[in-house]
Design a protein around this motif. Structure first.
Motif, PDB file in Angstrom:
ATOM      1  N   ASN A 102       0.865  -1.163   0.000  1.00 62.25           N
ATOM      2  CA  ASN A 102       0.000   0.000   0.000  1.00 62.25           C
ATOM      3  C   ASN A 102       0.913   1.227   0.000  1.00 62.25           C
ATOM      4  N   PRO A 103       1.637   1.430  -1.103  1.00 65.60           N
ATOM      5  CA  PRO A 103       2.639   2.496  -1.129  1.00 65.60           C
ATOM      6  C   PRO A 103       2.001   3.878  -1.075  1.00 65.60           C
ATOM      7  N   SER A 104       2.686   4.782  -0.389  1.00 66.58           N
ATOM      8  CA  SER A 104       2.172   6.142  -0.267  1.00 66.58           C
ATOM      9  C   SER A 104       2.943   7.142  -1.137  1.00 66.58           C
ATOM     10  N   LYS A 105       4.066   6.757  -1.651  1.00 69.95           N
ATOM     11  CA  LYS A 105       4.876   7.652  -2.492  1.00 69.95           C
ATOM     12  C   LYS A 105       5.093   7.026  -3.865  1.00 69.95           C
ATOM     13  N   ARG A 106       5.298   7.874  -4.869  1.00 71.15           N
ATOM     14  CA  ARG A 106       5.465   7.422  -6.251  1.00 71.15           C
ATOM     15  C   ARG A 106       6.622   6.436  -6.399  1.00 71.15           C
ATOM     16  N   GLU A 107       7.755   6.723  -5.775  1.00 72.61           N
ATOM     17  CA  GLU A 107       8.905   5.826  -5.870  1.00 72.61           C
ATOM     18  C   GLU A 107       8.600   4.475  -5.237  1.00 72.61           C
ATOM     19  N   SER A 108       7.824   4.498  -4.160  1.00 70.66           N
ATOM     20  CA  SER A 108       7.473   3.246  -3.487  1.00 70.66           C
ATOM     21  C   SER A 108       6.574   2.389  -4.366  1.00 70.66           C
ATOM     22  N   VAL A 109       5.705   3.013  -5.145  1.00 67.79           N
ATOM     23  CA  VAL A 109       4.852   2.269  -6.077  1.00 67.79           C
ATOM     24  C   VAL A 109       5.743   1.483  -7.043  1.00 67.79           C
ATOM     25  N   GLN A 110       6.752   2.145  -7.580  1.00 74.63           N
ATOM     26  CA  GLN A 110       7.657   1.499  -8.527  1.00 74.63           C
ATOM     27  C   GLN A 110       8.419   0.353  -7.875  1.00 74.63           C
ATOM     28  N   TYR A 111       9.073   0.627  -6.750  1.00 75.31           N
ATOM     29  CA  TYR A 111       9.926  -0.387  -6.140  1.00 75.31           C
ATOM     30  C   TYR A 111       9.125  -1.538  -5.554  1.00 75.31           C
ATOM     31  N   GLN A 112       7.979  -1.258  -4.929  1.00 75.75           N
ATOM     32  CA  GLN A 112       7.148  -2.349  -4.431  1.00 75.75           C
ATOM     33  C   GLN A 112       6.646  -3.208  -5.592  1.00 75.75           C
ATOM     34  N   GLY A 113       6.270  -2.569  -6.689  1.00 70.64           N
ATOM     35  CA  GLY A 113       5.813  -3.325  -7.858  1.00 70.64           C
ATOM     36  C   GLY A 113       6.888  -4.247  -8.397  1.00 70.64           C
ATOM     37  N   GLU A 114       8.111  -3.754  -8.492  1.00 70.52           N
ATOM     38  CA  GLU A 114       9.224  -4.582  -8.955  1.00 70.52           C
ATOM     39  C   GLU A 114       9.484  -5.735  -7.987  1.00 70.52           C
ATOM     40  N   PHE A 115       9.438  -5.440  -6.698  1.00 67.60           N
ATOM     41  CA  PHE A 115       9.666  -6.469  -5.677  1.00 67.60           C
ATOM     42  C   PHE A 115       8.592  -7.547  -5.777  1.00 67.60           C
ATOM     43  N   ILE A 116       7.333  -7.133  -5.816  1.00 70.36           N
ATOM     44  CA  ILE A 116       6.209  -8.078  -5.871  1.00 70.36           C
ATOM     45  C   ILE A 116       6.300  -8.938  -7.127  1.00 70.36           C
ATOM     46  N   GLY A 117       6.722  -8.341  -8.236  1.00 70.24           N
ATOM     47  CA  GLY A 117       6.838  -9.082  -9.485  1.00 70.24           C
ATOM     48  C   GLY A 117       7.954 -10.115  -9.493  1.00 70.24           C
ATOM     49  N   GLY A 118       8.947  -9.969  -8.646  1.00 67.46           N
ATOM     50  CA  GLY A 118      10.094 -10.870  -8.678  1.00 67.46           C
ATOM     51  C   GLY A 118      10.283 -11.760  -7.464  1.00 67.46           C
ATOM     52  N   ILE A 119       9.516 -11.546  -6.403  1.00 65.44           N
ATOM     53  CA  ILE A 119       9.786 -12.269  -5.149  1.00 65.44           C
ATOM     54  C   ILE A 119       9.525 -13.771  -5.256  1.00 65.44           C
ATOM     55  N   ALA A 120       8.523 -14.198  -6.005  1.00 61.17           N
ATOM     56  CA  ALA A 120       8.215 -15.629  -6.102  1.00 61.17           C
ATOM     57  C   ALA A 120       9.395 -16.400  -6.675  1.00 61.17           C
ATOM     58  N   ASP A 121      10.070 -15.840  -7.677  1.00 64.28           N
ATOM     59  CA  ASP A 121      11.224 -16.515  -8.272  1.00 64.28           C
ATOM     60  C   ASP A 121      12.362 -16.691  -7.276  1.00 64.28           C
ATOM     61  N   VAL A 122      12.407 -15.845  -6.266  1.00 62.37           N
ATOM     62  CA  VAL A 122      13.496 -15.873  -5.296  1.00 62.37           C
ATOM     63  C   VAL A 122      13.211 -16.834  -4.141  1.00 62.37           C
ATOM     64  N   VAL A 123      11.949 -16.962  -3.712  1.00 63.94           N
ATOM     65  CA  VAL A 123      11.675 -17.703  -2.482  1.00 63.94           C
ATOM     66  C   VAL A 123      10.922 -19.026  -2.650  1.00 63.94           C
ATOM     67  N   VAL A 124      10.106 -19.170  -3.684  1.00 63.37           N
ATOM     68  CA  VAL A 124       9.323 -20.400  -3.834  1.00 63.37           C
ATOM     69  C   VAL A 124      10.260 -21.571  -4.124  1.00 63.37           C
ATOM     70  N   GLY A 125      10.036 -22.661  -3.385  1.00 66.09           N
ATOM     71  CA  GLY A 125      10.863 -23.855  -3.528  1.00 66.09           C
ATOM     72  C   GLY A 125      12.051 -23.892  -2.596  1.00 66.09           C
ATOM     73  N   LYS A 126      12.229 -22.871  -1.784  1.00 69.29           N
ATOM     74  CA  LYS A 126      13.355 -22.830  -0.848  1.00 69.29           C
ATOM     75  C   LYS A 126      12.861 -23.039   0.581  1.00 69.29           C
ATOM     76  N   ARG A 127      13.745 -23.574   1.411  1.00 68.31           N
ATOM     77  CA  ARG A 127      13.427 -23.749   2.832  1.00 68.31           C
ATOM     78  C   ARG A 127      13.328 -22.378   3.479  1.00 68.31           C
ATOM     79  N   ILE A 128      12.351 -22.224   4.349  1.00 69.89           N
ATOM     80  CA  ILE A 128      12.096 -20.910   4.949  1.00 69.89           C
ATOM     81  C   ILE A 128      13.288 -20.429   5.772  1.00 69.89           C
ATOM     82  N   ASP A 129      14.018 -21.354   6.397  1.00 72.41           N
ATOM     83  CA  ASP A 129      15.173 -20.946   7.199  1.00 72.41           C
ATOM     84  C   ASP A 129      16.347 -20.476   6.344  1.00 72.41           C
TER      85      ASP A 129
END
Length: 159
Positions: A102-129
């Motif tokens: 729920n970004p409140s600033k324009r830059e945060s919209v961009q960076y949160q969007g990029e993060f959300i778009g790429g996080i699954a590739d980084v964490v899915v299939g890995k052990r949580i620890d």
């Protein structure tokens, strides 16, 4: 040339320190720079766990299978932002992740969007620890909120 009195040393020192802090914070927003030192985020976590799989757990599982949600926050140069993280665990492995912001600033919209778009590739299939996210798709500050939420989820999911 008109002589002007020099500012007192404490004023000059404070101005120099503020400049250095500003540069460090802005460096965290750069697309290809090293992650900036992040401030310790404050937690307003509201974790909830709901079983999404049968209660069969491997004998060596540290965490209960299920879907967990928590919030994490992180500081940007302009404000403090919050993200909501939902993780599904099975045998201590992340099988799904969903991040909403729920970004409140324009830059945060961009960076949160990029993060959300790429996080699954980084964490899915890995052990949580094994997870310690530092930069995803050019976004380094959002990872502080993600890691904070992940720690809350780990505490809630302890078997």
């Amino acid at each position: 040339m008109i002589p002007t009195p020099a500012l007192p040393r404490p004023v000059r020192t404070a101005a120099a320190a503020a400049s250095v802090v500003g540069v460090v914070l802005l460096a965290g927003c750069a697309a290809e720079s090293a992650p900036a030192a992040e401030t310790t985020p404050t937690t307003t976590a509201t974790p909830e766990a709901t079983a999404s799989a049968p209660a069969e757990e491997a004998s060596d599982s540290t965490y209960a299978d299920g879907t967990y949600t928590a919030e994490g926050s992180y500081a940007t140069p302009e404000t403090v932002e919050t993200i909501s993280v939902t993780v599904t665990l099975q045998d201590d492995v992340v099988t799904a992740v969903d991040v909403t912001g729920n970004p409140s600033k324009r830059e945060s919209v961009q960076y949160q969007g990029e993060f959300i778009g790429g996080i699954a590739d980084v964490v899915v299939g890995k052990r949580i620890d094994e997870l310690a996210v530092s930069r995803v798709a050019g976004s380094s500050l959002t990872s502080g909120g993600f890691n904070q939420a992940l720690e809350t989820i780990k505490a809630e999911a302890k078997a």
